[in-house]
Design an enzyme around this catalytic site. Structure first.
Site, mmCIF file in Angstrom:
data_model
loop_
_atom_site.group_PDB
_atom_site.id
_atom_site.type_symbol
_atom_site.label_atom_id
_atom_site.label_comp_id
_atom_site.label_asym_id
_atom_site.label_seq_id
_atom_site.Cartn_x
_atom_site.Cartn_y
_atom_site.Cartn_z
ATOM 1 N N GLU A 93 -90.496 43.871 18.803
ATOM 2 C CA GLU A 93 -89.546 44.241 19.869
ATOM 3 C C GLU A 93 -89.494 45.766 20.025
ATOM 4 O OE1 GLU A 93 -85.757 42.298 19.100
ATOM 5 O OE2 GLU A 93 -86.737 40.550 18.256
ATOM 6 N N GLU A 143 -83.102 37.768 11.664
ATOM 7 C CA GLU A 143 -81.936 38.548 11.195
ATOM 8 C C GLU A 143 -81.057 37.822 10.187
ATOM 9 O OE1 GLU A 143 -79.901 39.751 14.778
ATOM 10 O OE2 GLU A 143 -81.559 41.027 15.425
HETATM 11 C C1 GLA Z 1 -82.561 41.298 18.839
HETATM 12 C C2 GLA Z 1 -83.179 39.959 19.167
HETATM 13 C C3 GLA Z 1 -83.812 39.971 20.512
HETATM 14 C C4 GLA Z 1 -82.965 40.659 21.537
HETATM 15 C C5 GLA Z 1 -82.639 42.026 21.087
HETATM 16 C C6 GLA Z 1 -81.834 42.735 22.112
HETATM 17 O O1 GLA Z 1 -83.436 42.206 18.383
HETATM 18 O O2 GLA Z 1 -84.113 39.541 18.237
HETATM 19 O O3 GLA Z 1 -84.007 38.659 20.918
HETATM 20 O O4 GLA Z 1 -81.800 39.926 21.759
HETATM 21 O O5 GLA Z 1 -81.889 41.907 19.901
HETATM 22 O O6 GLA Z 1 -82.115 42.406 23.402
#
Ligand code: GLA
Length: 388
Positions: free
Chosen positions: A281, A176
Protein backbone atom coordinates in the site's frame (compact mmCIF):
# COMPACT_ATOMS: atom_id res chain seq x y z
CA UNK A 1 32.90 0.88 -75.04
CA UNK A 2 29.32 1.42 -76.00
CA UNK A 3 28.51 -2.17 -75.16
CA UNK A 4 30.19 -1.89 -71.89
CA UNK A 5 28.40 1.34 -71.21
CA UNK A 6 25.12 -0.25 -72.21
CA UNK A 7 25.85 -3.21 -70.08
CA UNK A 8 26.76 -0.92 -67.32
CA UNK A 9 23.64 1.03 -67.96
CA UNK A 10 21.61 -2.14 -68.02
CA UNK A 11 23.16 -3.22 -64.79
CA UNK A 12 22.66 0.21 -63.42
CA UNK A 13 19.03 0.29 -64.42
CA UNK A 14 18.31 -3.07 -62.99
CA UNK A 15 20.28 -2.21 -59.86
CA UNK A 16 18.53 1.07 -59.59
CA UNK A 17 15.14 -0.62 -59.89
CA UNK A 18 16.06 -3.14 -57.20
CA UNK A 19 17.60 -0.42 -55.14
CA UNK A 20 14.54 1.76 -55.48
CA UNK A 21 12.23 -1.15 -54.68
CA UNK A 22 14.34 -2.20 -51.68
CA UNK A 23 14.81 1.33 -50.50
CA UNK A 24 11.11 1.91 -50.75
CA UNK A 25 10.60 -1.12 -48.56
CA UNK A 26 13.30 -0.15 -46.13
CA UNK A 27 12.22 3.48 -45.96
CA UNK A 28 8.68 2.38 -45.27
CA UNK A 29 10.05 -0.24 -42.88
CA UNK A 30 12.10 2.29 -41.03
CA UNK A 31 9.17 4.67 -40.79
CA UNK A 32 7.05 1.84 -39.45
CA UNK A 33 9.73 0.81 -37.02
CA UNK A 34 10.13 4.36 -35.82
CA UNK A 35 6.43 4.74 -35.23
CA UNK A 36 6.40 1.37 -33.47
CA UNK A 37 9.28 2.39 -31.26
CA UNK A 38 7.52 5.65 -30.41
CA UNK A 39 4.28 3.82 -29.75
CA UNK A 40 6.12 1.29 -27.60
CA UNK A 41 7.86 4.06 -25.68
CA UNK A 42 4.49 5.70 -25.09
CA UNK A 43 3.08 2.35 -23.96
CA UNK A 44 6.03 1.60 -21.68
CA UNK A 45 5.18 1.93 -18.06
CA UNK A 46 6.78 1.13 -14.74
CA UNK A 47 5.62 -2.46 -15.18
CA UNK A 48 7.83 -2.80 -18.27
CA UNK A 49 10.82 -1.08 -16.75
CA UNK A 50 10.64 -3.30 -13.66
CA UNK A 51 9.59 -6.50 -15.44
CA UNK A 52 12.70 -8.40 -14.41
CA UNK A 53 12.51 -7.21 -10.82
CA UNK A 54 9.01 -7.35 -9.36
CA UNK A 55 5.37 -6.64 -10.15
CA UNK A 56 4.35 -3.00 -9.91
CA UNK A 57 0.73 -2.45 -8.96
CA UNK A 58 -1.91 -0.08 -7.77
CA UNK A 59 -5.05 -0.13 -5.71
CA UNK A 60 -8.22 0.68 -7.66
CA UNK A 61 -11.17 2.41 -6.04
CA UNK A 62 -14.85 2.02 -6.90
CA UNK A 63 -15.12 5.32 -8.72
CA UNK A 64 -12.39 4.36 -11.16
CA UNK A 65 -13.59 0.85 -11.79
CA UNK A 66 -17.36 1.18 -11.67
CA UNK A 67 -18.06 4.52 -13.34
CA UNK A 68 -15.81 3.54 -15.16
CA UNK A 69 -13.08 6.14 -15.52
CA UNK A 70 -11.59 4.95 -18.78
CA UNK A 71 -8.79 7.54 -18.85
CA UNK A 72 -7.57 6.34 -15.44
CA UNK A 73 -8.05 2.69 -16.36
CA UNK A 74 -5.90 3.22 -19.47
CA UNK A 75 -3.19 4.80 -17.34
CA UNK A 76 -3.37 1.83 -14.97
CA UNK A 77 -3.07 -0.66 -17.83
CA UNK A 78 -0.11 1.24 -19.24
CA UNK A 79 1.81 1.53 -15.98
CA UNK A 80 0.94 -1.44 -13.80
CA UNK A 81 0.74 -5.22 -13.98
CA UNK A 82 -0.97 -5.86 -10.67
CA UNK A 83 -4.13 -4.53 -9.03
CA UNK A 84 -5.70 -4.55 -5.58
CA UNK A 85 -9.25 -3.50 -4.81
CA UNK A 86 -9.15 -0.53 -2.47
CA UNK A 87 -12.27 -1.59 -0.57
CA UNK A 88 -14.52 -3.98 -2.47
CA UNK A 89 -13.01 -7.23 -1.19
CA UNK A 90 -13.07 -6.22 2.47
CA UNK A 91 -15.52 -8.20 4.59
CA UNK A 92 -17.95 -5.30 5.14
CA UNK A 93 -18.12 -4.67 1.39
CA UNK A 94 -18.23 -8.16 -0.05
CA UNK A 95 -20.20 -9.85 2.75
CA UNK A 96 -22.14 -7.14 4.55
CA UNK A 97 -24.69 -9.47 6.15
CA UNK A 98 -24.65 -13.14 7.08
CA UNK A 99 -26.44 -14.18 3.88
CA UNK A 100 -25.68 -11.23 1.67
CA UNK A 101 -22.77 -11.15 -0.75
CA UNK A 102 -21.75 -8.30 -3.05
CA UNK A 103 -19.58 -9.63 -5.82
CA UNK A 104 -20.23 -7.09 -8.56
CA UNK A 105 -17.18 -4.88 -8.01
CA UNK A 106 -14.70 -7.64 -7.11
CA UNK A 107 -15.90 -9.62 -10.14
CA UNK A 108 -15.30 -6.59 -12.32
CA UNK A 109 -11.81 -6.10 -10.90
CA UNK A 110 -10.85 -9.70 -11.54
CA UNK A 111 -12.28 -9.53 -15.04
CA UNK A 112 -10.40 -6.28 -15.77
CA UNK A 113 -7.18 -7.82 -14.50
CA UNK A 114 -7.71 -11.00 -16.52
CA UNK A 115 -8.35 -9.06 -19.69
CA UNK A 116 -5.20 -7.02 -19.20
CA UNK A 117 -3.00 -9.87 -17.95
CA UNK A 118 -2.53 -8.32 -14.52
CA UNK A 119 -1.99 -10.11 -11.22
CA UNK A 120 -4.63 -9.59 -8.53
CA UNK A 121 -4.06 -9.18 -4.82
CA UNK A 122 -7.02 -10.20 -2.69
CA UNK A 123 -7.42 -7.70 0.12
CA UNK A 124 -8.41 -8.77 2.77
CA UNK A 125 -9.90 -11.81 4.48
CA UNK A 126 -9.60 -11.16 8.22
CA UNK A 127 -9.25 -7.71 9.77
CA UNK A 128 -10.64 -5.94 12.85
CA UNK A 129 -11.71 -2.95 10.73
CA UNK A 130 -14.27 -2.64 7.91
CA UNK A 131 -16.01 -5.75 9.16
CA UNK A 132 -19.73 -5.86 10.04
CA UNK A 133 -19.98 -5.60 13.82
CA UNK A 134 -22.73 -8.21 13.99
CA UNK A 135 -20.36 -11.01 13.09
CA UNK A 136 -19.16 -10.74 16.69
CA UNK A 137 -22.71 -11.10 18.07
CA UNK A 138 -24.59 -14.34 18.69
CA UNK A 139 -28.29 -15.05 17.98
CA UNK A 140 -29.15 -14.15 21.60
CA UNK A 141 -27.66 -10.68 21.20
CA UNK A 142 -24.66 -11.49 23.38
CA UNK A 143 -21.10 -11.84 22.17
CA UNK A 144 -20.73 -14.67 19.64
CA UNK A 145 -19.13 -17.87 20.87
CA UNK A 146 -15.71 -18.87 19.61
CA UNK A 147 -17.24 -21.76 17.62
CA UNK A 148 -19.75 -19.47 15.94
CA UNK A 149 -17.21 -16.79 15.04
CA UNK A 150 -14.75 -19.35 13.66
CA UNK A 151 -17.59 -20.94 11.67
CA UNK A 152 -18.45 -17.52 10.20
CA UNK A 153 -14.81 -16.99 9.33
CA UNK A 154 -14.73 -20.40 7.64
CA UNK A 155 -17.79 -19.65 5.50
CA UNK A 156 -16.40 -16.25 4.58
CA UNK A 157 -12.94 -17.46 3.58
CA UNK A 158 -14.18 -20.54 1.73
CA UNK A 159 -16.74 -18.58 -0.25
CA UNK A 160 -14.53 -15.67 -1.24
CA UNK A 161 -11.29 -17.54 -1.91
CA UNK A 162 -13.10 -20.27 -3.80
CA UNK A 163 -14.93 -17.76 -6.01
CA UNK A 164 -11.67 -16.21 -7.21
CA UNK A 165 -9.58 -19.39 -7.13
CA UNK A 166 -6.90 -19.29 -9.82
CA UNK A 167 -7.67 -15.65 -10.61
CA UNK A 168 -6.46 -14.00 -7.40
CA UNK A 169 -2.74 -14.67 -7.17
CA UNK A 170 -2.27 -13.84 -3.52
CA UNK A 171 -4.44 -12.98 -0.55
CA UNK A 172 -3.84 -10.75 2.43
CA UNK A 173 -5.15 -13.37 4.82
CA UNK A 174 -4.86 -11.34 8.01
CA UNK A 175 -4.37 -7.58 8.26
CA UNK A 176 -3.05 -5.54 11.21
CA UNK A 177 -3.32 -8.18 13.93
CA UNK A 178 -0.09 -7.29 15.74
CA UNK A 179 0.88 -4.16 17.67
CA UNK A 180 4.19 -3.22 19.25
CA UNK A 181 2.52 -2.69 22.65
CA UNK A 182 0.42 -5.82 22.97
CA UNK A 183 1.81 -8.40 20.58
CA UNK A 184 -1.51 -9.73 19.31
CA UNK A 185 -3.86 -6.79 18.80
CA UNK A 186 -6.65 -6.58 21.33
CA UNK A 187 -9.47 -7.00 18.83
CA UNK A 188 -12.81 -8.80 18.97
CA UNK A 189 -11.16 -11.59 17.04
CA UNK A 190 -8.55 -12.07 19.76
CA UNK A 191 -11.01 -11.60 22.60
CA UNK A 192 -13.37 -14.26 21.28
CA UNK A 193 -11.03 -16.76 19.61
CA UNK A 194 -7.56 -16.22 21.05
CA UNK A 195 -4.57 -16.07 18.67
CA UNK A 196 -5.52 -19.29 16.89
CA UNK A 197 -7.89 -17.38 14.59
CA UNK A 198 -4.85 -16.19 12.65
CA UNK A 199 -3.44 -19.58 11.81
CA UNK A 200 -6.91 -20.99 11.19
CA UNK A 201 -7.44 -18.26 8.59
CA UNK A 202 -4.25 -19.30 6.79
CA UNK A 203 -5.25 -22.99 6.78
CA UNK A 204 -8.71 -22.18 5.44
CA UNK A 205 -7.40 -19.94 2.66
CA UNK A 206 -4.86 -22.60 1.68
CA UNK A 207 -7.53 -25.31 1.58
CA UNK A 208 -9.72 -23.17 -0.65
CA UNK A 209 -6.91 -22.34 -3.10
CA UNK A 210 -3.73 -24.36 -2.51
CA UNK A 211 -1.78 -22.47 -5.20
CA UNK A 212 -2.48 -19.01 -3.85
CA UNK A 213 0.25 -17.05 -2.09
CA UNK A 214 -0.82 -16.20 1.45
CA UNK A 215 0.31 -13.05 3.16
CA UNK A 216 0.29 -11.46 6.60
CA UNK A 217 -0.10 -7.68 6.08
CA UNK A 218 0.50 -4.83 8.52
CA UNK A 219 1.75 -1.24 8.89
CA UNK A 220 4.87 0.17 10.59
CA UNK A 221 6.50 -3.23 10.43
CA UNK A 222 9.89 -1.60 10.70
CA UNK A 223 9.08 -1.01 14.38
CA UNK A 224 11.52 -3.44 16.04
CA UNK A 225 8.95 -4.75 18.52
CA UNK A 226 6.34 -5.45 15.89
CA UNK A 227 8.99 -6.80 13.53
CA UNK A 228 10.44 -9.21 16.08
CA UNK A 229 6.99 -10.42 17.09
CA UNK A 230 6.11 -11.15 13.47
CA UNK A 231 9.44 -12.91 12.88
CA UNK A 232 8.87 -15.18 15.90
CA UNK A 233 5.31 -15.89 14.77
CA UNK A 234 6.50 -16.85 11.30
CA UNK A 235 9.11 -19.19 12.78
CA UNK A 236 6.44 -20.85 14.90
CA UNK A 237 4.09 -21.15 11.92
CA UNK A 238 6.77 -22.67 9.77
CA UNK A 239 7.51 -25.28 12.46
CA UNK A 240 3.82 -26.14 12.66
CA UNK A 241 3.31 -26.11 8.89
CA UNK A 242 0.92 -23.15 8.82
CA UNK A 243 0.76 -22.08 5.14
CA UNK A 244 2.15 -18.55 5.26
CA UNK A 245 4.25 -17.42 2.31
CA UNK A 246 4.85 -13.73 2.58
CA UNK A 247 4.79 -10.56 4.59
CA UNK A 248 3.03 -7.49 3.26
CA UNK A 249 4.51 -4.19 4.34
CA UNK A 250 1.78 -1.64 3.74
CA UNK A 251 4.28 1.16 3.19
CA UNK A 252 2.23 4.17 4.24
CA UNK A 253 5.37 6.26 4.54
CA UNK A 254 6.10 9.91 5.26
CA UNK A 255 8.79 12.22 3.94
CA UNK A 256 10.90 11.83 7.07
CA UNK A 257 9.71 8.66 8.70
CA UNK A 258 10.35 5.84 9.01
CA UNK A 259 14.10 5.71 8.80
CA UNK A 260 14.65 3.70 5.63
CA UNK A 261 17.48 1.79 7.29
CA UNK A 262 14.95 0.30 9.67
CA UNK A 263 12.59 -0.35 6.80
CA UNK A 264 15.29 -2.24 4.97
CA UNK A 265 16.21 -4.18 8.09
CA UNK A 266 12.58 -5.29 8.36
CA UNK A 267 12.65 -6.56 4.77
CA UNK A 268 15.83 -8.49 5.58
CA UNK A 269 14.40 -9.86 8.82
CA UNK A 270 11.25 -11.24 7.15
CA UNK A 271 13.23 -12.61 4.24
CA UNK A 272 15.60 -14.35 6.68
CA UNK A 273 12.71 -16.53 7.90
CA UNK A 274 11.80 -17.51 4.35
CA UNK A 275 9.13 -14.89 3.65
CA UNK A 276 8.58 -13.25 0.29
CA UNK A 277 8.06 -9.50 0.57
CA UNK A 278 5.23 -7.46 -0.89
CA UNK A 279 4.95 -3.74 -0.48
CA UNK A 280 1.19 -3.60 -0.48
CA UNK A 281 0.00 0.00 0.00
CA UNK A 282 2.84 2.35 -0.86
CA UNK A 283 2.61 6.13 -0.76
CA UNK A 284 4.59 9.02 0.76
CA UNK A 285 2.60 11.55 2.79
CA UNK A 286 4.15 15.04 2.46
CA UNK A 287 1.91 16.91 4.92
CA UNK A 288 2.63 17.80 8.54
CA UNK A 289 0.61 16.16 11.28
CA UNK A 290 0.92 15.93 15.05
CA UNK A 291 -1.09 13.09 16.57
CA UNK A 292 -0.80 14.60 20.03
CA UNK A 293 -2.75 17.67 18.86
CA UNK A 294 -5.53 15.86 16.93
CA UNK A 295 -8.16 17.07 19.37
CA UNK A 296 -7.44 20.72 18.45
CA UNK A 297 -8.25 20.25 14.78
CA UNK A 298 -11.99 20.75 14.98
CA UNK A 299 -11.84 23.74 17.33
CA UNK A 300 -8.79 25.65 16.05
CA UNK A 301 -9.14 26.95 12.47
CA UNK A 302 -5.70 28.61 12.40
CA UNK A 303 -4.04 25.38 13.46
CA UNK A 304 -6.06 23.48 10.86
CA UNK A 305 -4.65 25.80 8.16
CA UNK A 306 -1.06 25.06 9.18
CA UNK A 307 -1.71 21.38 8.56
CA UNK A 308 -2.72 22.03 4.96
CA UNK A 309 0.16 24.16 3.69
CA UNK A 310 0.31 23.16 0.00
CA UNK A 311 -3.24 23.87 -1.14
CA UNK A 312 -1.97 25.89 -4.10
CA UNK A 313 0.81 23.59 -5.19
CA UNK A 314 3.82 21.75 -3.86
CA UNK A 315 6.93 23.92 -3.33
CA UNK A 316 9.95 22.75 -5.27
CA UNK A 317 11.87 22.00 -2.11
CA UNK A 318 9.20 19.54 -0.94
CA UNK A 319 8.82 18.03 -4.40
CA UNK A 320 12.59 17.44 -4.43
CA UNK A 321 12.35 15.70 -1.08
CA UNK A 322 9.49 13.54 -2.32
CA UNK A 323 11.44 12.62 -5.44
CA UNK A 324 14.53 11.72 -3.44
CA UNK A 325 12.44 9.70 -0.98
CA UNK A 326 10.91 7.62 -3.76
CA UNK A 327 14.30 7.12 -5.34
CA UNK A 328 15.74 5.89 -2.04
CA UNK A 329 12.78 3.56 -1.50
CA UNK A 330 13.13 1.99 -4.93
CA UNK A 331 16.90 1.63 -4.56
CA UNK A 332 16.26 -0.51 -1.49
CA UNK A 333 13.57 -2.51 -3.27
CA UNK A 334 15.83 -3.14 -6.24
CA UNK A 335 18.65 -4.21 -3.95
CA UNK A 336 16.29 -6.84 -2.52
CA UNK A 337 14.62 -7.81 -5.76
CA UNK A 338 15.36 -11.50 -5.07
CA UNK A 339 12.84 -11.47 -2.22
CA UNK A 340 10.54 -8.61 -3.25
CA UNK A 341 7.62 -10.01 -5.25
CA UNK A 342 5.56 -6.91 -5.71
CA UNK A 343 5.29 -3.19 -5.05
CA UNK A 344 1.75 -1.81 -4.99
CA UNK A 345 0.91 1.88 -4.71
CA UNK A 346 -2.19 2.77 -2.71
CA UNK A 347 -3.79 4.49 -5.67
CA UNK A 348 -2.35 5.91 -8.87
CA UNK A 349 -2.75 9.70 -8.72
CA UNK A 350 -2.72 12.34 -5.99
CA UNK A 351 -6.36 13.37 -6.44
CA UNK A 352 -7.54 9.83 -5.70
CA UNK A 353 -5.46 9.22 -2.59
CA UNK A 354 -7.08 8.52 0.80
CA UNK A 355 -4.28 10.71 2.18
CA UNK A 356 -6.26 13.84 1.21
CA UNK A 357 -8.68 12.81 3.96
CA UNK A 358 -6.58 11.00 6.52
CA UNK A 359 -5.69 11.59 9.27
CA UNK A 360 -7.53 14.85 8.65
CA UNK A 361 -10.27 15.54 6.13
CA UNK A 362 -10.04 17.95 3.21
CA UNK A 363 -6.31 18.48 2.72
CA UNK A 364 -4.28 18.63 -0.47
CA UNK A 365 -1.68 15.89 -0.37
CA UNK A 366 0.85 14.71 -2.97
CA UNK A 367 1.71 11.14 -2.03
CA UNK A 368 1.79 9.28 -5.37
CA UNK A 369 3.67 9.26 -8.68
CA UNK A 370 0.94 10.89 -10.82
CA UNK A 371 -0.38 14.39 -10.16
CA UNK A 372 -3.93 15.73 -10.17
CA UNK A 373 -3.87 16.02 -13.96
CA UNK A 374 -2.68 12.40 -14.04
CA UNK A 375 0.71 13.41 -15.40
CA UNK A 376 3.86 11.68 -14.16
CA UNK A 377 5.64 13.67 -11.44
CA UNK A 378 9.36 14.10 -10.87
CA UNK A 379 9.15 11.21 -8.43
CA UNK A 380 7.87 9.03 -11.28
CA UNK A 381 10.86 9.91 -13.44
CA UNK A 382 13.22 9.20 -10.56
CA UNK A 383 11.70 5.75 -10.06
CA UNK A 384 11.67 5.07 -13.82
CA UNK A 385 15.18 6.49 -14.14
CA UNK A 386 16.62 3.81 -11.88
CA UNK A 387 15.85 1.32 -14.64
CA UNK A 388 16.96 3.29 -17.71
C1 GLA B 1 -5.08 0.13 5.72
C2 GLA B 1 -5.79 -0.97 4.99
C3 GLA B 1 -6.18 -0.55 3.61
C4 GLA B 1 -6.74 0.84 3.58
C5 GLA B 1 -5.78 1.78 4.18
C6 GLA B 1 -6.31 3.17 4.12
O1 GLA B 1 -3.77 0.23 5.42
O2 GLA B 1 -5.06 -2.15 4.90
O3 GLA B 1 -7.15 -1.42 3.14
O4 GLA B 1 -7.96 0.87 4.26
O5 GLA B 1 -5.62 1.41 5.53
O6 GLA B 1 -7.07 3.45 3.03
Amino acid sequence: MTKITETNNNFSNSNRRTFIRNSAISMAGIALLRSKVFAMAAEMGLKDLYKDDFLVGTAIGSRTLMQPDSEMLDLIVREFNQVTSENAMKWASIHPKENEWKFEEPDKLVEFAGKNKMAVQGHVLVWHSQVPRDIFTGPDGNQASKELLLKRMETHIQTVVDRYKGRVNSWDVVNEAITPEDGFRKSKWLEICGPEYLEKAFYLAHEADPKCELIYNDYNEEDPKRRDFIVELVKEYKKKGVPIHGIGLQGHLNLESPDLKLWEQAIEAYASVGMKISITELEVDVLPYDWSRSAEISSNAAYRETLNPYKDGLPKEIDDKLTKRYEDIFKILLKHRDVVDRVTFWGASDDLSWKNNFPMRGRTNYPLLFDRQHKPKNAYFAVAGLKK
